[in-house]
Structure formats: C-alpha cells, structure tokens
Design an enzyme around this catalytic site. Structure first.
Site, PDB file in Angstrom:
ATOM      1  N   LYS A  16      30.855  44.169  31.387  1.00 13.30           N
ATOM      2  CA  LYS A  16      30.064  43.956  32.595  1.00 13.30           C
ATOM      3  C   LYS A  16      28.865  44.921  32.606  1.00 13.30           C
ATOM      4  O   LYS A  16      28.823  45.885  31.824  1.00 13.30           O
ATOM      5  CB  LYS A  16      30.964  44.171  33.812  1.00 13.30           C
ATOM      6  CG  LYS A  16      32.096  43.131  33.930  1.00 13.30           C
ATOM      7  CD  LYS A  16      33.062  43.503  35.058  1.00 13.30           C
ATOM      8  CE  LYS A  16      34.090  42.427  35.332  1.00 13.30           C
ATOM      9  NZ  LYS A  16      35.074  42.845  36.364  1.00 13.30           N
ATOM     10  N   ARG A 121      44.567  42.250  27.735  1.00 11.20           N
ATOM     11  CA  ARG A 121      44.832  42.706  29.114  1.00 11.20           C
ATOM     12  C   ARG A 121      45.506  44.086  29.112  1.00 11.20           C
ATOM     13  O   ARG A 121      45.231  44.922  29.958  1.00 11.20           O
ATOM     14  CB  ARG A 121      45.746  41.719  29.858  1.00 11.20           C
ATOM     15  CG  ARG A 121      45.115  40.412  30.256  1.00 11.20           C
ATOM     16  CD  ARG A 121      44.009  40.497  31.258  1.00 11.20           C
ATOM     17  NE  ARG A 121      44.363  40.882  32.588  1.00 11.20           N
ATOM     18  CZ  ARG A 121      43.623  40.663  33.681  1.00 11.20           C
ATOM     19  NH1 ARG A 121      42.474  40.017  33.575  1.00 11.20           N
ATOM     20  NH2 ARG A 121      44.001  41.073  34.846  1.00 11.20           N
ATOM     21  N   THR A 127      43.280  45.720  37.475  1.00 13.25           N
ATOM     22  CA  THR A 127      41.983  45.470  38.114  1.00 13.25           C
ATOM     23  C   THR A 127      41.367  46.716  38.763  1.00 13.25           C
ATOM     24  O   THR A 127      40.170  46.960  38.649  1.00 13.25           O
ATOM     25  CB  THR A 127      42.157  44.376  39.195  1.00 13.25           C
ATOM     26  OG1 THR A 127      42.751  43.227  38.582  1.00 13.25           O
ATOM     27  CG2 THR A 127      40.837  44.002  39.834  1.00 13.25           C
ATOM     28  N   ARG A 138      40.012  50.592  31.676  1.00 14.33           N
ATOM     29  CA  ARG A 138      39.720  50.800  33.097  1.00 14.33           C
ATOM     30  C   ARG A 138      40.348  52.088  33.629  1.00 14.33           C
ATOM     31  O   ARG A 138      39.859  52.673  34.593  1.00 14.33           O
ATOM     32  CB  ARG A 138      40.202  49.597  33.909  1.00 14.33           C
ATOM     33  CG  ARG A 138      39.352  48.344  33.694  1.00 14.33           C
ATOM     34  CD  ARG A 138      40.052  47.137  34.269  1.00 14.33           C
ATOM     35  NE  ARG A 138      39.225  45.941  34.331  1.00 14.33           N
ATOM     36  CZ  ARG A 138      39.692  44.753  34.704  1.00 14.33           C
ATOM     37  NH1 ARG A 138      40.964  44.605  35.023  1.00 14.33           N
ATOM     38  NH2 ARG A 138      38.880  43.707  34.744  1.00 14.33           N
ATOM     39  N   ASN A 158      34.643  47.862  37.214  1.00 11.72           N
ATOM     40  CA  ASN A 158      35.734  48.169  36.288  1.00 11.72           C
ATOM     41  C   ASN A 158      35.408  47.807  34.842  1.00 11.72           C
ATOM     42  O   ASN A 158      36.290  47.529  34.051  1.00 11.72           O
ATOM     43  CB  ASN A 158      37.035  47.508  36.765  1.00 11.72           C
ATOM     44  CG  ASN A 158      36.893  46.008  36.937  1.00 11.72           C
ATOM     45  OD1 ASN A 158      35.869  45.434  36.564  1.00 11.72           O
ATOM     46  ND2 ASN A 158      37.912  45.364  37.478  1.00 11.72           N
ATOM     47  N   HIS A 161      35.589  42.300  31.877  1.00 14.67           N
ATOM     48  CA  HIS A 161      36.417  41.158  32.260  1.00 14.67           C
ATOM     49  C   HIS A 161      37.269  40.787  31.062  1.00 14.67           C
ATOM     50  O   HIS A 161      36.805  40.853  29.923  1.00 14.67           O
ATOM     51  CB  HIS A 161      35.545  39.948  32.624  1.00 14.67           C
ATOM     52  CG  HIS A 161      36.320  38.663  32.630  1.00 14.67           C
ATOM     53  ND1 HIS A 161      37.104  38.279  33.692  1.00 14.67           N
ATOM     54  CD2 HIS A 161      36.490  37.714  31.666  1.00 14.67           C
ATOM     55  CE1 HIS A 161      37.704  37.135  33.396  1.00 14.67           C
ATOM     56  NE2 HIS A 161      37.352  36.769  32.173  1.00 14.67           N
TER      57      HIS A 161
HETATM   58  P1  ADP Z   1      40.698  40.993  36.802  1.00  7.58           P
HETATM   59  O1  ADP Z   1      39.258  41.233  36.402  1.00  7.58           O
HETATM   60  O2  ADP Z   1      41.548  42.220  36.601  1.00  7.58           O
HETATM   61  O3  ADP Z   1      41.292  39.758  36.173  1.00  7.58           O
HETATM   62  P2  ADP Z   1      40.377  39.456  39.275  1.00  7.58           P
HETATM   63  O4  ADP Z   1      40.207  38.257  38.413  1.00  7.58           O
HETATM   64  O5  ADP Z   1      41.384  39.378  40.375  1.00  7.58           O
HETATM   65  O6  ADP Z   1      40.694  40.758  38.409  1.00  7.58           O
HETATM   66  O7  ADP Z   1      38.981  39.839  39.972  1.00  7.58           O
HETATM   67  C1  ADP Z   1      37.775  39.723  39.264  1.00  7.58           C
HETATM   68  C2  ADP Z   1      36.926  40.962  39.482  1.00  7.58           C
HETATM   69  O8  ADP Z   1      36.527  41.035  40.849  1.00  7.58           O
HETATM   70  C3  ADP Z   1      37.597  42.307  39.230  1.00  7.58           C
HETATM   71  O9  ADP Z   1      37.602  42.670  37.859  1.00  7.58           O
HETATM   72  C4  ADP Z   1      36.771  43.245  40.069  1.00  7.58           C
HETATM   73  O10 ADP Z   1      35.547  43.600  39.427  1.00  7.58           O
HETATM   74  C5  ADP Z   1      36.430  42.382  41.275  1.00  7.58           C
HETATM   75  N1  ADP Z   1      37.358  42.521  42.412  1.00  7.58           N
HETATM   76  C6  ADP Z   1      38.605  42.004  42.501  1.00  7.58           C
HETATM   77  N2  ADP Z   1      39.160  42.243  43.699  1.00  7.58           N
HETATM   78  C7  ADP Z   1      38.237  42.934  44.414  1.00  7.58           C
HETATM   79  C8  ADP Z   1      38.199  43.492  45.761  1.00  7.58           C
HETATM   80  N3  ADP Z   1      39.223  43.375  46.606  1.00  7.58           N
HETATM   81  N4  ADP Z   1      37.084  44.135  46.140  1.00  7.58           N
HETATM   82  C9  ADP Z   1      36.039  44.269  45.315  1.00  7.58           C
HETATM   83  N5  ADP Z   1      36.001  43.769  44.055  1.00  7.58           N
HETATM   84  C10 ADP Z   1      37.083  43.121  43.601  1.00  7.58           C
HETATM   85 MG    MG Z   2      40.769  37.749  36.446  1.00  8.47          MG
END
Ligand code: ADP
Ligand code: MG
Length: 203
Positions: A16, A121, A127, A138, A158, A161
């Site tokens: 990102k 992962r 996340t 992360r 973070n 993706h």
């Molecule tokens: P991951 O990237 O771990 O698969 P998700 O698919 O649930 O997580 O969410 C996508 C991205 O959205 C996260 O990596 C993070 O950057 C952002 N994100 C997720 N939940 C939140 C939240 N509650 N507030 C702010 N940003 C969030």
């Molecule tokens: Mg995701």
C-alpha cells in the site's frame, strides 16, 4: 492431484502507499521470497477509487465480515465501537480505504506456491498493527490501531494487502492483472521444496 493444486496456489499482495513511503518495498518482498514463494507478476501503479471499491467488494461477504471484525477489535479491548452496525462500520472503512490506497503508488504482486494464501497471511499478520503478532510485517513495521484510525476518520495504515482466501485471490488477480502480465517459469528452489525423492543433489 490435490497436492499439485496446493503447490500452485496464488495470493495477491499489494504494497500500500504507506509501505512504499516507509521504504519497505525490499523488506516486504524479501519476507515472501525467503520462505520459498515464487513471484510471478509485479507492477507499480497509481490506482483509482473505483478500482479500490471493486477490489474490496469482489467478495460479497467482505462488508459484513470486515464490519464484524472491526467491532470485535473494540469489544475485545473493552472499548465501545463507533457503531454496532457492521454494515455502517465497513461503509466508513471502505470510504477511508479509497482515499488511502489512491494516495500514492502501490505495488501489486502475485506470489505462488504451496499454501500461498495462508503463508502470505501468516507473514502479513492481523489487520490491526497494535495486535498483529511480533515477527509479522504488520506487527514489526507499523503501530496503528482501530481507535487511532477511527478517531482520525481514516483507514488503518498497515502497509500491505494480502488475499484472505484462495477464491478471493483468484478474483483479485483478475482484477489487477491481465493474463499476459503473469509469467510462467521454473524456480530452481522448487526442486528442493517440492521434489519427492530429492534425487538430483548428489553428483
Ligand atoms: P485485511 O487487510 O487484514 O484483510 P480487511 O479486509 O478486513 O483486512 O480490511 C481491509 C483494510 O481496511 C485493512 O487492511 C485496513 O487497512 C482497513 N481497515 C479495516 N478495518 C478498518 C477500521 N475499522 N478502521 C479503519 N480502517 C480499517
Ligand atoms: Mg481482507
């Protein structure tokens, strides 16, 4: 047959904009490279809000699972979430994500190998950086939290993706790459990783 499929699993990884601005491109790639995964496609680009929205809604369950996970992130720490409605929660997140992911260049990659989705992962971590395991990307390189990002009305930063499942990965790969951008080649180390008899080493 099952083994053959598992060995060729694919995962889509995005570095990102913050990952690039933090000078972590090499570090991130190294972590996936050294575990034995094979990089079969890579490009740097600036993406659009529309592309980001489609990316996160390819999986029709994402809105609900993301919302529930975010709410749990608060409840587990004894904190009150900004809303108890998962759809409202993920709606806010999606808007923030469009701004975040289009704020600068990203690097899109396809990594392949045995259990690629789970392995990626595992290396990526959870996340929320505050609670991601030490030793993960992360967990090691960034310090954001749900509380901090929601209070500031922005996305959690973070760094990367990573696809959540093999099905999600295949949809995401089609969304980011055309077939001609994906390279088919043998990596010498695959012999050691996957060869059944290890009979090609001794002279
Ligand atoms: P991951 O990237 O771990 O698969 P998700 O698919 O649930 O997580 O969410 C996508 C991205 O959205 C996260 O990596 C993070 O950057 C952002 N994100 C997720 N939940 C939140 C939240 N509650 N507030 C702010 N940003 C969030
Ligand atoms: Mg995701």
């Amino acid at each position: 047959m099952e083994n053959l499929q598992a060995k060729h699993e694919r995962s889509l990884v995005l570095i990102k904009p913050d990952g690039i601005q933090r000078s972590l491109i090499g570090e991130i790639i190294q972590r996936f490279e050294r575990i034995g995964l094979k990089l079969v496609a890579v490009k740097m680009l600036i993406t659009t809000e529309d592309h980001v929205e489609k990316h996160y809604t390819l999986d029709s369950n994402w809105r609900i699972t993301n919302g529930e996970k975010s709410i749990k992130g608060y409840v587990d720490k004894g904190l009150e979430p900004p809303t108890r409605d998962p759809m409202e929660m993920s709606g806010r997140t999606l808007n923030c994500l469009k701004k975040y992911i289009t704020s600068g260049p990203v690097i899109a990659m396809i990594w392949t190998g045995a259990h690629a989705v789970k392995i990626v992962r595992k290396i990526t971590g959870g996340t929320e950086p505050l609670t991601s395991d030490v030793g993960t990307i992360r967990g090691d390189f960034v310090l954001d939290s749900y509380q901090l990002s929601d209070n500031d009305g922005r996305s959690i930063r973070n760094l990367i993706h990573a696809s959540g499942s093999a099905e999600e990965a295949e949809m995401e790969i089609k969304h980011w790459f055309s077939e001609t951008e994906i390279i088919k080649y043998n990596l010498v180390q695959e012999k050691i990783l996957y060869d059944v008899n290890l009979d090609g080493i001794k002279e």
